[in-house]
Design a protein around this motif. Structure first.
Motif, PDB file in Angstrom:
ATOM      1  N   SER A   1       1.049  -1.213   0.189  1.00 20.97           N
ATOM      2  CA  SER A   1      -0.106  -0.266  -0.197  1.00 20.97           C
ATOM      3  C   SER A   1       0.997   0.908   0.076  1.00 20.97           C
ATOM      4  O   SER A   1       1.978   1.389   0.062  1.00 20.97           O
ATOM      5  CB  SER A   1      -0.450  -0.353   1.004  1.00 20.97           C
ATOM      6  N   LEU A   2       0.383   2.353  -0.111  1.00 19.69           N
ATOM      7  CA  LEU A   2       0.909   3.510   0.125  1.00 19.69           C
ATOM      8  C   LEU A   2      -0.006   4.428   0.805  1.00 19.69           C
ATOM      9  O   LEU A   2      -0.648   5.777   0.063  1.00 19.69           O
ATOM     10  CB  LEU A   2       1.343   3.771  -1.449  1.00 19.69           C
ATOM     11  N   PRO A   3       0.378   4.990   2.114  1.00 18.90           N
ATOM     12  CA  PRO A   3      -0.645   5.504   2.899  1.00 18.90           C
ATOM     13  C   PRO A   3       0.039   7.257   2.918  1.00 18.90           C
ATOM     14  O   PRO A   3       0.686   7.244   2.665  1.00 18.90           O
ATOM     15  CB  PRO A   3      -0.600   4.883   4.429  1.00 18.90           C
ATOM     16  N   VAL A   4      -1.328   7.679   2.499  1.00 14.40           N
ATOM     17  CA  VAL A   4      -1.331   9.055   2.926  1.00 14.40           C
ATOM     18  C   VAL A   4      -2.350   9.301   4.423  1.00 14.40           C
ATOM     19  O   VAL A   4      -1.130   9.792   5.216  1.00 14.40           O
ATOM     20  CB  VAL A   4      -2.049   9.933   1.657  1.00 14.40           C
ATOM     21  N   ALA A   5      -3.328   9.503   4.307  1.00 20.38           N
ATOM     22  CA  ALA A   5      -4.175  10.300   5.255  1.00 20.38           C
ATOM     23  C   ALA A   5      -5.088   9.006   5.456  1.00 20.38           C
ATOM     24  O   ALA A   5      -6.378   9.173   4.348  1.00 20.38           O
ATOM     25  CB  ALA A   5      -4.614  11.475   5.184  1.00 20.38           C
ATOM     26  N   GLU A   6      -5.324   8.943   6.605  1.00 18.39           N
ATOM     27  CA  GLU A   6      -7.263   7.884   6.892  1.00 18.39           C
ATOM     28  C   GLU A   6      -8.762   9.646   6.193  1.00 18.39           C
ATOM     29  O   GLU A   6      -9.370   8.826   6.062  1.00 18.39           O
ATOM     30  CB  GLU A   6      -7.570   8.204   8.131  1.00 18.39           C
ATOM     31  N   SER A   7      -8.059  10.478   6.523  1.00 14.73           N
ATOM     32  CA  SER A   7      -8.948  11.272   5.414  1.00 14.73           C
ATOM     33  C   SER A   7      -9.187  12.200   4.441  1.00 14.73           C
ATOM     34  O   SER A   7     -10.419  12.311   3.730  1.00 14.73           O
ATOM     35  CB  SER A   7      -9.070  13.174   6.028  1.00 14.73           C
ATOM     36  N   ALA A   8      -8.317  11.566   3.720  1.00 20.55           N
ATOM     37  CA  ALA A   8      -7.792  11.153   2.138  1.00 20.55           C
ATOM     38  C   ALA A   8      -8.625   9.830   1.350  1.00 20.55           C
ATOM     39  O   ALA A   8      -8.320   9.122   2.309  1.00 20.55           O
ATOM     40  CB  ALA A   8      -6.682  12.256   2.129  1.00 20.55           C
ATOM     41  N   GLU A   9      -9.152  10.742   0.601  1.00 21.26           N
ATOM     42  CA  GLU A   9      -9.432   9.326  -0.760  1.00 21.26           C
ATOM     43  C   GLU A   9      -8.359   9.492  -1.661  1.00 21.26           C
ATOM     44  O   GLU A   9      -8.378  10.397  -2.610  1.00 21.26           O
ATOM     45  CB  GLU A   9     -10.331   9.401  -0.863  1.00 21.26           C
ATOM     46  N   VAL A  10      -7.366   8.235  -1.461  1.00 21.77           N
ATOM     47  CA  VAL A  10      -6.162   8.124  -2.124  1.00 21.77           C
ATOM     48  C   VAL A  10      -6.804   7.210  -3.637  1.00 21.77           C
ATOM     49  O   VAL A  10      -6.903   6.232  -3.538  1.00 21.77           O
ATOM     50  CB  VAL A  10      -5.297   7.375  -1.707  1.00 21.77           C
ATOM     51  N   TYR A  11      -6.581   7.856  -5.207  1.00 25.25           N
ATOM     52  CA  TYR A  11      -6.527   6.877  -5.799  1.00 25.25           C
ATOM     53  C   TYR A  11      -4.850   7.274  -6.974  1.00 25.25           C
ATOM     54  O   TYR A  11      -4.875   8.505  -7.305  1.00 25.25           O
ATOM     55  CB  TYR A  11      -7.554   7.276  -7.403  1.00 25.25           C
TER      56      TYR A  11
END
Length: 438
Positions: free
Chosen positions: A149-159
């Motif tokens: 995975s490539l986590p960013v932040a739980e509040s963000a939707e990542v595509y």
């Protein structure tokens, strides 16, 4: 949208990805192409917005300042990153390489990936989208494989996508990458703007990504999303750009296939469509469209419009998600196999449709028993598509499995089984005759 702050689009081009002097990813080309799309379309919002493009930045503090300003906006935010992922050898963390970054200068000329998450972490859920089109170098790829995975932040939707280091680009030079190009094309199709997860799925299915590419969100991350929520400032968004008022109905089967006696020419009824445009979400599927709810109307609309490859690709994406989250023998997985079978029928690919309908019927029979209506519907779909086959070899290949399925079911019209048996026997008799009298 009253009471909502301005939106913001931050587009960042990092360092170019090169392998053996061939450009794998040209971030500047991607950013230039994306900058031509209006900010309101990128954000799927009618609120006023600001757009900032960073191309050629060499100081991570410059990027951090812009990122911090973007994160402070009260309205919807889109952050797009294209470039190369590398690793800080001293700290061991992932970094987004900026222009001119080398193995020896990562610590001073690359943006630590954790900075991105730290700046976006405080934003409200549902207002932040991060899109990435990246290539991992040979140092970063093992770390990505370890975490999957490539986590960013739980509040963000990542595509987005992260391609492996050792791949040959489809088009050498400073061309826009496949994923970003198809993302832009989906946004420009109009008039309705699909949800981001739909745009992403269609871009992934059309981009001809190299084997092993990490696709974000992963199936596990997609399954963890809480449920469909309306995207902010979205009055003009259309999750299903075209809806047929009624499901497409297949044509009735012609009277008698070749080599079947006329006495056996009982028409086979068309199969029940595997999915209906106006139906509700798949029961128990747990699929989340990121604002669109049930994906089946959108897929059906693509097929009705003749965009069969896109429909099939999107269905495969959702089926893979279900297989990983629910299991191969789950009702959800069987349901998506039936959807793919019906899409193949709509595209005229009767060999694939026959094979998938038979497989779905066998799976439902093992799980539900011969009396279940779903088993009969799958068998009807298989029989209908098998009857459309004109290749003798394919008729003979699929015939035995189809007959085995039909024979265990209490059929409402036994003539359908007799028709299938007579067609198969007629072909076998002809083959035996040819073998005896060459």
């Amino acid at each position: 949208m009253q009471g909502q702050g301005r939106g913001h689009v931050l587009v960042v081009a990092g360092d170019v990805a090169v392998r053996r002097r061939v450009v794998q990813l040209a971030p500047s080309a991607n950013v230039a192409a994306l900058a031509m799309v209006p900010g309101s379309v990128l954000l799927a919002s009618d609120v006023p917005c600001d757009t900032v493009c960073l191309d050629g930045a060499r100081d991570p503090n410059t990027v951090l300042t812009r990122l911090r300003g973007a994160a402070a906006t009260r309205g919807p935010l889109l952050v797009y990153l294209s470039g190369r992922l590398t690793v800080d050898r001293r700290g061991g963390g992932l970094c987004f390489a900026l222009a001119g970054t080398t193995a020896g200068t990562v610590r001073y000329s690359a943006l630590p990936w954790e900075w991105l998450g730290a700046e976006l972490r405080g934003r409200p859920t549902g207002l932040t989208t991060v899109v990435v089109d990246l290539v991992a170098d040979k140092n970063a790829w093992p770390l990505l494989q370890e975490h999957a995975s490539l986590p960013v932040a739980e509040s963000a939707e990542v595509y987005g996508v992260v391609c492996p280091p050792a791949f040959a680009p489809a088009a050498a030079g400073a061309a826009v990458s496949g994923y970003t190009r198809h993302w832009i094309e989906q946004l420009r199709r109009g008039p309705g703007r699909p949800a981001n997860v739909q745009v992403h799925a269609l871009a992934v299915s059309a981009a001809a990504l190299p084997p092993g590419t990490l696709v974000l969100p992963t199936a596990r991350e997609l399954g963890m999303r809480s449920g469909p929520q309306p995207e902010p400032g979205h009055p003009h968004q259309a999750h299903a750009p075209h809806r047929s008022p009624h499901p497409e109905q297949p044509q009735q089967l012609p009277a008698a296939p070749v080599s079947v006696p006329r006495s056996a020419s009982t028409p086979v009824p068309p199969p029940v469509p595997a999915f209906v445009p106006d139906s509700g979400p798949a029961s128990g599927s747990g699929l989340v469209m990121g604002g669109g709810g049930d994906p089946r109307p959108f897929i059906h609309a693509l097929a009705v419009e003749g965009r069969h490859e896109e429909a099939a690709g999107l269905a495969r994406t959702w089926e893979e998600h279900v297989l990983q989250t629910c299991g191969h023998a789950s009702p959800e997985a069987i349901g998506w196999a039936e959807i793919r079978a019906d899409l193949a029928r709509m595209a005229g690919d009767f060999p694939s449709a026959t094979r998938m309908w038979i497989g779905a019927g066998q799976a439902r029979l093992a799980r539900q028993g011969a009396g279940a209506l779903e088993v009969h519907a799958a068998a009807a779909g298989a029989l209908y598509c098998w009857a459309q086959l004109r290749d003798r070899a394919l008729v003979l290949q699929f015939g035995p499995d189809l007959l085995a399925l039909l024979r265990v079911l209490p059929l409402s019209d036994p003539r359908h089984l007799r028709l299938a048996e007579q067609r198969l026997e007629a072909l076998r008799t002809a083959d035996r005759h040819s073998a005896l009298h060459p």
